[in-house]
Design an enzyme around this catalytic site. Structure first.
Site, PDB file in Angstrom:
ATOM      1  N   GLY A 126     104.172 -45.805 -13.905  1.00  0.00           N
ATOM      2  CA  GLY A 126     104.428 -46.143 -15.304  1.00  0.00           C
ATOM      3  C   GLY A 126     103.897 -47.520 -15.624  1.00  0.00           C
ATOM      4  O   GLY A 126     104.301 -48.141 -16.610  1.00  0.00           O
ATOM      5  N   HIS A 196      97.325 -53.587  -8.290  1.00  0.00           N
ATOM      6  CA  HIS A 196      98.004 -52.619  -7.430  1.00  0.00           C
ATOM      7  C   HIS A 196      98.001 -53.071  -5.971  1.00  0.00           C
ATOM      8  O   HIS A 196      98.429 -52.328  -5.085  1.00  0.00           O
ATOM      9  CB  HIS A 196      97.331 -51.242  -7.523  1.00  0.00           C
ATOM     10  CG  HIS A 196      97.471 -50.572  -8.855  1.00  0.00           C
ATOM     11  ND1 HIS A 196      98.656 -50.571  -9.554  1.00  0.00           N
ATOM     12  CD2 HIS A 196      96.579 -49.876  -9.605  1.00  0.00           C
ATOM     13  CE1 HIS A 196      98.478 -49.892 -10.691  1.00  0.00           C
ATOM     14  NE2 HIS A 196      97.242 -49.477 -10.748  1.00  0.00           N
ATOM     15  N   SER A 230     102.094 -37.693  -9.839  1.00  0.00           N
ATOM     16  CA  SER A 230     101.235 -38.336 -10.826  1.00  0.00           C
ATOM     17  C   SER A 230      99.952 -38.884 -10.180  1.00  0.00           C
ATOM     18  O   SER A 230      98.862 -38.779 -10.765  1.00  0.00           O
ATOM     19  CB  SER A 230     102.005 -39.469 -11.512  1.00  0.00           C
ATOM     20  OG  SER A 230     101.223 -40.080 -12.514  1.00  0.00           O
ATOM     21  N   LEU A 317     105.539 -47.552 -28.010  1.00  0.00           N
ATOM     22  CA  LEU A 317     105.541 -47.182 -26.593  1.00  0.00           C
ATOM     23  C   LEU A 317     106.011 -45.755 -26.330  1.00  0.00           C
ATOM     24  O   LEU A 317     106.116 -45.355 -25.171  1.00  0.00           O
ATOM     25  CB  LEU A 317     106.430 -48.155 -25.815  1.00  0.00           C
ATOM     26  CG  LEU A 317     105.983 -49.617 -25.774  1.00  0.00           C
ATOM     27  CD1 LEU A 317     107.069 -50.483 -25.159  1.00  0.00           C
ATOM     28  CD2 LEU A 317     104.667 -49.778 -25.013  1.00  0.00           C
ATOM     29  N   PHE A 319     106.093 -41.803 -25.739  1.00  0.00           N
ATOM     30  CA  PHE A 319     105.133 -41.014 -24.963  1.00  0.00           C
ATOM     31  C   PHE A 319     104.052 -40.418 -25.857  1.00  0.00           C
ATOM     32  O   PHE A 319     102.860 -40.456 -25.519  1.00  0.00           O
ATOM     33  CB  PHE A 319     105.853 -39.904 -24.190  1.00  0.00           C
ATOM     34  CG  PHE A 319     104.911 -39.032 -23.409  1.00  0.00           C
ATOM     35  CD1 PHE A 319     104.384 -39.475 -22.207  1.00  0.00           C
ATOM     36  CD2 PHE A 319     104.527 -37.791 -23.887  1.00  0.00           C
ATOM     37  CE1 PHE A 319     103.493 -38.693 -21.491  1.00  0.00           C
ATOM     38  CE2 PHE A 319     103.636 -36.998 -23.175  1.00  0.00           C
ATOM     39  CZ  PHE A 319     103.117 -37.448 -21.971  1.00  0.00           C
ATOM     40  N   PHE A 350      95.185 -38.742 -18.287  1.00  0.00           N
ATOM     41  CA  PHE A 350      95.637 -39.952 -17.606  1.00  0.00           C
ATOM     42  C   PHE A 350      97.117 -40.206 -17.886  1.00  0.00           C
ATOM     43  O   PHE A 350      97.902 -40.507 -16.986  1.00  0.00           O
ATOM     44  CB  PHE A 350      94.779 -41.137 -18.088  1.00  0.00           C
ATOM     45  CG  PHE A 350      95.209 -42.464 -17.526  1.00  0.00           C
ATOM     46  CD1 PHE A 350      95.062 -42.751 -16.182  1.00  0.00           C
ATOM     47  CD2 PHE A 350      95.747 -43.440 -18.350  1.00  0.00           C
ATOM     48  CE1 PHE A 350      95.449 -43.983 -15.658  1.00  0.00           C
ATOM     49  CE2 PHE A 350      96.126 -44.676 -17.848  1.00  0.00           C
ATOM     50  CZ  PHE A 350      95.977 -44.938 -16.495  1.00  0.00           C
ATOM     51  N   ARG A 352     100.081 -38.244 -18.597  1.00  0.00           N
ATOM     52  CA  ARG A 352     100.229 -36.815 -18.363  1.00  0.00           C
ATOM     53  C   ARG A 352     101.535 -36.248 -18.905  1.00  0.00           C
ATOM     54  O   ARG A 352     101.552 -35.515 -19.874  1.00  0.00           O
ATOM     55  CB  ARG A 352     100.107 -36.555 -16.847  1.00  0.00           C
ATOM     56  CG  ARG A 352      99.806 -35.141 -16.435  1.00  0.00           C
ATOM     57  CD  ARG A 352      99.643 -35.089 -14.918  1.00  0.00           C
ATOM     58  NE  ARG A 352     100.867 -35.516 -14.240  1.00  0.00           N
ATOM     59  CZ  ARG A 352     101.859 -34.701 -13.906  1.00  0.00           C
ATOM     60  NH1 ARG A 352     101.781 -33.412 -14.153  1.00  0.00           N
ATOM     61  NH2 ARG A 352     102.933 -35.167 -13.306  1.00  0.00           N
TER      62      ARG A 352
END
Length: 387
Positions: A126, A196, A230, A317, A319, A350, A352
């Site tokens: 997320g 990441h 995901s 924000l 979905f 992307f 999803r």
């Protein structure tokens, strides 16, 4: 809260690295309680009464790059349809595309500023959602500015080793050099930066000499069972992954998925959650009560939001809005790389589903049990849990 107690006896002139939670004290033995900055605080008290203390607060790790073992390498090459596509980086046994070797040292050497905001996570937690929230709060709800591509206004510092294969044209036109150069020279101040990478591969300068984080860091986490679902779909859509979901789960639990050991990554930040400059957020918290997370994040960033501000931001924000927002949904990049027909021919996206518990639609009972046992083994005694 779990307290780690370390007691060690060493020889004179020894020193240690607080970045990995170790401090050595010469010619004596005494307990060090806590982690990181907490250890440093206790050490400062010891300095008042003890002599011959030698500390190496900041050390740049020696990066090493290794070819994967034949079985793992052949499997990843087949799944990502490229020969020698990944390498193992140490410290941390991190699996990354070979292009990381051209920027890894530059990342470690980067200057970090106190007014930076770093948004860190393992992939598919997320983080795009959280990044949009953080950027807008930090930029006083500049919705006009948020229409620019998120991957450029707050880029992954390691983007140049991820979005090259299959996306080189977009990368060269948009990044204009390496992602490290983009962060260092072209981001407006204060800089909003994503990564990441695990803690040990982030810039050495991200940690102050007292052990605490130098900039504001917001870490996003998620139940790994949903994360792996995901991640599998993301790798299929964006990186052309060929392989079954079960195969991907296997490499994920064996620490062989891109970015490597997931629990080392999560716990590297969880164990620093009491640092005043680190905010640890869970995807599930955002799903259950987004307004509360928005307010907590605003407080952390020292920003004031009215109730109307929070309502408007939460709507942005939502979905449905995130899924259709071309500034964040990667469609502009995918169309540039593969053509518009690519997305027309697949249901994958992307952004999803954004659900809690979607793993139930993909995992067998046996696979679910294996995941639970794997997770329990790694988080036992840490105080960390997920829905």
């Amino acid at each position: 809260m779990v307290t780690l107690v370390i007691e060690m006896k060493v020889t004179p002139q020894s020193c240690g690295n607080s970045r990995s939670g170790t401090i050595l004290h010469a010619n004596t033995t005494f307990p060090l309680i806590g982690l990181g900055g907490r250890i440093c605080a206790i050490l400062r008290e010891k300095v008042k009464t003890e002599k011959n203390i030698y500390i190496e607060m900041r050390t740049k790790p020696q990066l090493t790059f290794s070819k994967l073992d034949n079985k793992t390498g052949e499997l990843l090459d087949r799944m990502f349809v490229k020969k020698d596509c990944m390498v193992e980086i140490n410290p941390g046994r991190v699996i990354l595309p070979a292009d990381y070797m051209t920027i890894g040292s530059d990342i470690l050497d980067m200057e970090v500023r106190e007014n930076d905001v770093w948004m860190c996570s393992y992939p598919r937690t997320g983080s795009t959602w959280a990044q949009e929230m953080v950027w807008l709060i930090g930029h006083d709800l500049d919705y006009e500015g948020a229409k620019s591509l998120q991957q450029i206004r707050c880029p992954l510092v390691e983007l140049s080793c991820i979005m090259v294969d299959g996306h080189s044209e977009w990368h060269d036109e948009s990044v204009k050099g390496t992602s490290v150069d983009l962060v260092k020279y072209r981001l407006p101040v204060p800089r909003y930066i994503r990564s990441h990478l695990p803690w040990d591969l982030l810039p050495v300068d991200i940690q102050r000499e007292d052990g605490f984080a130098k900039p504001k860091i917001i870490y996003t986490s998620r139940n790994p069972k949903d994360m792996v679902v995901s991640y599998y779909h993301y790798c299929t859509l964006v990186h052309g992954l060929k392989g079954s979901f079960e195969e991907f789960c296997d490499i994920f639990m064996k620490d062989h998925a891109p970015f490597g050991p997931v629990w080392n990554h999560i716990l590297g930040f969880w164990n620093r959650r009491h640092d005043p400059n680190i905010l640890f957020i869970k995807f599930e918290e955002m799903k259950r009560n987004l307004p509360a997370v928005v307010r907590r994040t605003a407080k952390f960033l020292e920003k004031s939001l009215s109730d109307d501000d929070v309502t408007k931001l939460c709507d942005h924000l939502s979905f449905s809005n995130m899924k259709t927002n071309r500034a964040v949904n990667l469609e502009a990049i995918l169309e540039k790389s593969y053509g518009k027909s690519y997305l027309e021919a697949t249901d994958l996206r992307f952004i999803r589903k954004g659900e809690i518990g979607d793993w139930k639609n993909y995992m067998s009972d046996d696979l679910s049990r294996s995941f639970d046992e794997w997770a329990a083994e790694h988080i036992k005694g840490t105080g960390l849990s997920f829905e």
